[in-house]
Design a protein around this motif. Structure first.
Motif, PDB file in Angstrom:
ATOM      1  N   ARG A  15       0.739  -1.087  -0.038  1.00  0.00           N
ATOM      2  CA  ARG A  15       0.149   0.043  -0.011  1.00  0.00           C
ATOM      3  C   ARG A  15       0.859   1.215   0.160  1.00  0.00           C
ATOM      4  N   ARG A  16       1.979   1.309   0.839  1.00  0.00           N
ATOM      5  CA  ARG A  16       2.785   2.448   0.717  1.00  0.00           C
ATOM      6  C   ARG A  16       3.570   2.605  -0.360  1.00  0.00           C
ATOM      7  N   TRP A  17       4.203   1.554  -0.958  1.00  0.00           N
ATOM      8  CA  TRP A  17       4.970   1.418  -1.980  1.00  0.00           C
ATOM      9  C   TRP A  17       4.388   1.060  -3.242  1.00  0.00           C
ATOM     10  N   ALA A  18       5.358   0.114  -3.886  1.00  0.00           N
ATOM     11  CA  ALA A  18       4.781  -0.566  -5.210  1.00  0.00           C
ATOM     12  C   ALA A  18       4.823  -2.129  -5.240  1.00  0.00           C
ATOM     13  N   PHE A  19       3.994  -2.543  -6.012  1.00  0.00           N
ATOM     14  CA  PHE A  19       3.927  -4.213  -6.270  1.00  0.00           C
ATOM     15  C   PHE A  19       3.429  -4.388  -7.531  1.00  0.00           C
ATOM     16  N   SER A  20       3.353  -5.539  -7.953  1.00  0.00           N
ATOM     17  CA  SER A  20       3.036  -6.035  -9.402  1.00  0.00           C
ATOM     18  C   SER A  20       2.063  -6.923  -9.241  1.00  0.00           C
ATOM     19  N   ASP A  21       0.883  -6.937 -10.083  1.00  0.00           N
ATOM     20  CA  ASP A  21      -0.005  -7.815 -10.144  1.00  0.00           C
ATOM     21  C   ASP A  21      -0.177  -8.640 -11.357  1.00  0.00           C
ATOM     22  N   ASN A  22       1.196  -8.439 -11.758  1.00  0.00           N
ATOM     23  CA  ASN A  22       1.343  -9.408 -13.392  1.00  0.00           C
ATOM     24  C   ASN A  22       2.743  -9.901 -13.392  1.00  0.00           C
TER      25      ASN A  22
ATOM     26  N   LEU B  40       8.091  -3.806  -3.809  1.00  0.00           N
ATOM     27  CA  LEU B  40       9.118  -2.828  -4.042  1.00  0.00           C
ATOM     28  C   LEU B  40       9.145  -1.808  -2.862  1.00  0.00           C
ATOM     29  N   ALA B  41      10.174  -1.538  -2.108  1.00  0.00           N
ATOM     30  CA  ALA B  41      10.114  -0.539  -1.220  1.00  0.00           C
ATOM     31  C   ALA B  41      11.538   0.257  -1.247  1.00  0.00           C
ATOM     32  N   GLY B  42      11.506   1.447  -1.061  1.00  0.00           N
ATOM     33  CA  GLY B  42      12.508   2.262  -1.086  1.00  0.00           C
ATOM     34  C   GLY B  42      12.033   3.881  -1.368  1.00  0.00           C
ATOM     35  N   PRO B  43      12.952   5.029  -0.989  1.00  0.00           N
ATOM     36  CA  PRO B  43      12.546   6.226  -1.268  1.00  0.00           C
ATOM     37  C   PRO B  43      11.895   6.648  -2.738  1.00  0.00           C
ATOM     38  N   TRP B  44      12.838   5.978  -3.613  1.00  0.00           N
ATOM     39  CA  TRP B  44      12.565   6.275  -5.027  1.00  0.00           C
ATOM     40  C   TRP B  44      11.430   5.518  -5.601  1.00  0.00           C
TER      41      TRP B  44
END
Length: 833
Positions: free
Chosen positions: A556-563, A761-765
């Protein structure tokens, strides 16, 4: 396709769709290699399919389903019957195709009842070898039993059995077969004992044995039947250790690997035997055996294959396919993407025919395995497993004429009177493992994906350019315009590899984020925010339990892939994550293991092609590395080495794949080592850090620490949260990104595809509250990592993969992350004390 979220494609239609098969129009400013699927998920359709990772297949000819994992292939003398030997996963089997008015298919399954092993009418396993003895019977290798069966194709019964474990030989593994019907002699490759056994079929006796070389993988008989040529895919002959070790005995390459070393044993030391020199004649070679008298076979010589075998990083050519004509022997080198031509007159390698992709000549990944020869045209056909194609080589000019589209991972092929037969290990695509079109989740099928056989007339030379273009486009080997976002200033990549769950099982309840809806099925999220923990009748079952709060918070905070997809459904994801595409030997071994045999999950020198591993590639380009857990799953019972790198940068204290150790314990050990060695020691965090957290799937409850099977998942989630929390508070966080994925998906349930898995994925960028819809898999992850570290492509797989750079932002937010603790009813690390 059943199982899709009904309105998903309507809601994200602006992302574009694949135009069958290959036309995808994009307006952009840079040329890049990119697979054709775009955002379209995998699909299994007649004639064409989208694969996990974004490639597509549109195999030539007619397609017929086989059992799972067809590796062996044979065509009868009349050309009217075809048999494949199907290794699995699942029950080993034979598939029989018979041409009456049309091709008709039936399947013969091996016996699954193991109680009565004395019943010789039953056959229970299948290996690489299959050969016709008549129109209605075949010889079939049984692999780990060391036997060969004669199977009646009408009834499926085992008429005869031939045992290699005689005359002092033990633990034989029957592999490839060659049948000499004129002398009633069957040649059998015994992979375990590095020999060829000669069987007199009339007497059912082993007449003799001949030394073959390291890991005999494929065989062919000369047209005059006086010589047997054996392709040896191996490099070493591993030996048992005097005592079990908790860490690999040495790295490879190293002086210790060449000469041996010592290990402490109580108050004394024991000698650890070396593996020796990888360039000895019997390594990565062809054994030439004189069989003019089959009862007295004589080894004439070994011929090394592959232009750079044994050079550079020490890895070999892995000869995996072979065929002989009256003047030459042709050898497919899976590790080096080439075909060696041996002159039969002098037994010398006269020529090396490179197999290359235009514009990507430095990368390997074509992976030639099986070979076939058409005497009418003088064409040599190669099963190119890495690019889902059949290569066509003109033997008169030694030039590659083109490529013919095949199914997924072609392994063996035969050309018979102008007709081509191709066995495709992974068939015609993948499919979901669960439905989501009702409120009650259900599994679609527990049956492994079938393989396939393609049948078609040999194309003409005029047809090859068009077929070749289709292959190039299908794999993403033609540059296309694409908007490439600027890369953030990342210096440190942390890759966390977990074990075994599908996307829906964990994040299926996450249906939307800030930028888009998600391909999710909440009813399948057994390990999500409202999961459950079954007491199995022993303790109270729990419902509505948040089993993975950190996975969800990171998503929820950063990014992920659903594919995003695992490239292996048989437990070989650890190879793909190491930048190693599984070759013929490893695929066959792993599939035999899932059908009841055994397999070593460690990465061996035989696994690695001449590109080396991701570790080698990074070090060669100046990137420092560190390894926590990969390849340390002891005890080690043989002198199988660990590759170097990462041998010398692997933590000696971080636990490997030991289920007795908690993942929160692993997290504490990782944090302690980073803190003391790097932060307090004044060292820079390595550019690439690999970390395993293997407890992230259900296992048998072990009270008090793991009261539920799901407790292992809660342990894994808390460990992940603690690691991200710690890293987010270090001085390196501003230049760091963390990737989290599962090494493989073998038993999960997912409504999009059986191989869909997690990528966080997690990180400032990293973009906030972002889901990537790009169809990607492990090579795409590696492509992203290499791009971030400013390192060029490694193999054909990552060079032409779909990356995940859409997950990064142009501005940074380095706010630290705060981990969530597990529900203490499910997992309480205080019990560790």
């Amino acid at each position: 396709m059943p199982g899709r979220v009904p309105d998903y494609h309507k809601r994200v239609a602006f992302y574009g769709r694949l135009v069958w098969v290959l036309a995808l129009c994009v307006t952009a400013y840079a040329q890049q290699y990119w697979p054709p699927a775009g955002n379209r998920p995998p699909s299994r359709r007649a004639g064409a399919a989208v694969l996990p990772g974004g490639r597509v297949i549109a195999p030539a000819g007619e397609q017929y389903d086989t059992g799972a994992g067809p590796f062996g292939l044979a065509v009868s003398g009349s050309g009217s019957t075809v048999v494949t030997a199907n290794l699995g996963p699942g029950t080993p089997s034979l598939t029989v195709l018979e041409h009456l008015k049309k091709w008709e298919t039936r399947h013969l399954s091996a016996a699954t009842d193991q109680k009565d092993s004395s019943d010789t009418s039953l056959w229970r396993s299948v290996s690489l070898g299959v050969a016709f003895s008549s129109e209605h019977a075949v010889f079939v290798s049984e692999g780990t039993s060391g036997r060969v069966a004669l199977i009646d194709l009408s009834s499926g019964e085992r008429r005869r059995v031939f045992d290699l474990n005689v005359a002092g030989y033990r633990n034989s593994f029957s592999g490839d077969l060659v049948w000499d019907g004129t002398q009633n002699v069957l040649y059998v490759a015994d992979q375990a004992n590095f020999r060829i056994a000669v069987i007199d079929v009339r007497s059912r006796k082993v007449l003799a044995s001949a030394t073959a070389g390291r890991l005999p993988m494929a065989m062919t008989l000369s047209p005059d039947r006086r010589r047997l040529y054996v392709a040896n895919a191996g490099m070493f002959r591993y030996r048992p250790l005097p005592i079990p070790l908790s860490f690999p005995p040495f790295g490879f390459p190293s002086a210790e690997a060449l000469t041996g070393t010592e290990a402490p044993a109580g108050q004394s030391v024991v000698q650890i035997p070396p593996i020796g020199d990888p360039t000895v004649p019997e390594s990565n070679s062809v054994a030439v055996i004189n069989v003019s008298d089959p009862s007295a076979p004589k080894l004439e010589t070994f011929v090394r294959t592959g232009a750079s075998s044994g050079l550079q990083n020490g890895f070999g050519s892995s000869p995996s396919g072979i065929i002989a004509t009256a003047s030459n022997v042709y050898v497919a080198n899976a590790g080096g993407d080439s075909v060696t031509v041996i002159d039969v007159g002098n037994n010398h390698a006269e020529l090396e025919i490179p197999l290359r992709i235009p514009g990507m000549e430095q990368q390997r990944g074509i992976l030639p395995i099986g070979l076939a020869y058409d005497p009418k045209t003088g064409w040599l056909l190669a099963a190119e497993a890495g690019i889902n194609a059949v290569g066509v080589i003109d033997t008169r000019t030694a030039h590659v004429l083109g490529h013919i589209p095949a199914g997924w991972f072609p392994t063996r092929l035969v050309v018979d009177r102008g007709t081509v037969f191709v066995a495709n290990l992974r068939g015609n695509g993948s499919r979901p493992s669960a439905r989501s079109d009702s409120n009650i989740p259900s599994t679609i099928s527990s049956t492994p994906e079938p393989g396939s056989v393609s049948i078609y007339p040999l194309p003409s030379a005029e047809q090859l350019p068009g077929l070749t273009k289709l292959v190039m486009q299908s794999c993403g080997f033609e540059q296309r315009p694409r908007v490439a976002p600027p890369l953030p200033p990342i210096r440190h990549v942390v890759l966390i590899a977990k074990a075994g769950l599908s996307f829906d099982e964990v994040l299926g309840d996450l249906t939307t984020v800030a930028n888009s809806p998600v391909m999710a099925a909440p009813q399948l999220a057994h390990f999500g925010s409202a999961g459950s923990a079954s007491g199995r009748g022993d303790i109270l079952s729990l419902h509505g339990v948040d089993l993975t709060p950190n996975h969800h918070a990171i998503a929820r905070r950063w990014a992920f892939s659903d594919n995003f997809y695992s490239d292996s459904n048989i437990g070989l994801g650890y190879l793909w994550l190491a930048g190693v595409y599984p070759n013929a030997w490893r695929e066959s071994l792993a599939r035999s293991a899932t059908s009841g045999g055994g397999s070593n999950p460690s990465l061996s020198p035989e696994d690695v092609g001449q590109s080396g591993t991701l570790w080698h590639h990074l070090v060669a380009h100046g990137i420092t590395i560190a390894n926590f857990g990969s390849g340390t799953n002891g005890p080690f019972l043989t002198n199988l080495p660990m590759l170097d790198p990462p041998y010398n940068v692997t933590s000696r204290t971080y636990p490997g794949l030991n289920s007795d150790v908690s993942d929160t314990g692993r997290a504490a050990q990782f944090i302690d080592e980073i803190q003391h060695r790097y932060l307090e020691g004044g060292l820079d965090l390595p550019g690439f850090v690999y970390l395993t957290l293997p407890n992230g799937k259900p296992a048998d409850a072990r009270r008090p620490l793991y009261p539920y099977a799901e407790s292992f998942i809660a342990d894994n989630d808390e460990a992940l949260g603690r690691i991200v929390e710690y890293l987010s508070q270090t001085k390196w966080w501003q230049e760091t990104v963390v990737f989290v994925t599962e090494a493989s998906v073998q038993r999960g349930t997912d409504h999009i595809d059986a191989t869909r898995t997690l990528l966080l994925l997690a990180g400032p960028w990293v973009k906030r509250s972002h889901v990537s819809h790009t169809n990607a898999s492990f090579p795409g992850l590696i492509k992203t990592i290499l791009a971030l570290l400013r390192v060029p492509p490694h193999t054909l797989f990552d060079h032409a993969a779909a990356d995940l750079t859409d997950c990064f932002d142009s501005t940074a937010d380095d706010t630290p992350y705060h981990a969530f603790g597990a529900d203490r009813r499910v997992y309480n690390p205080a019990e560790l004390r």
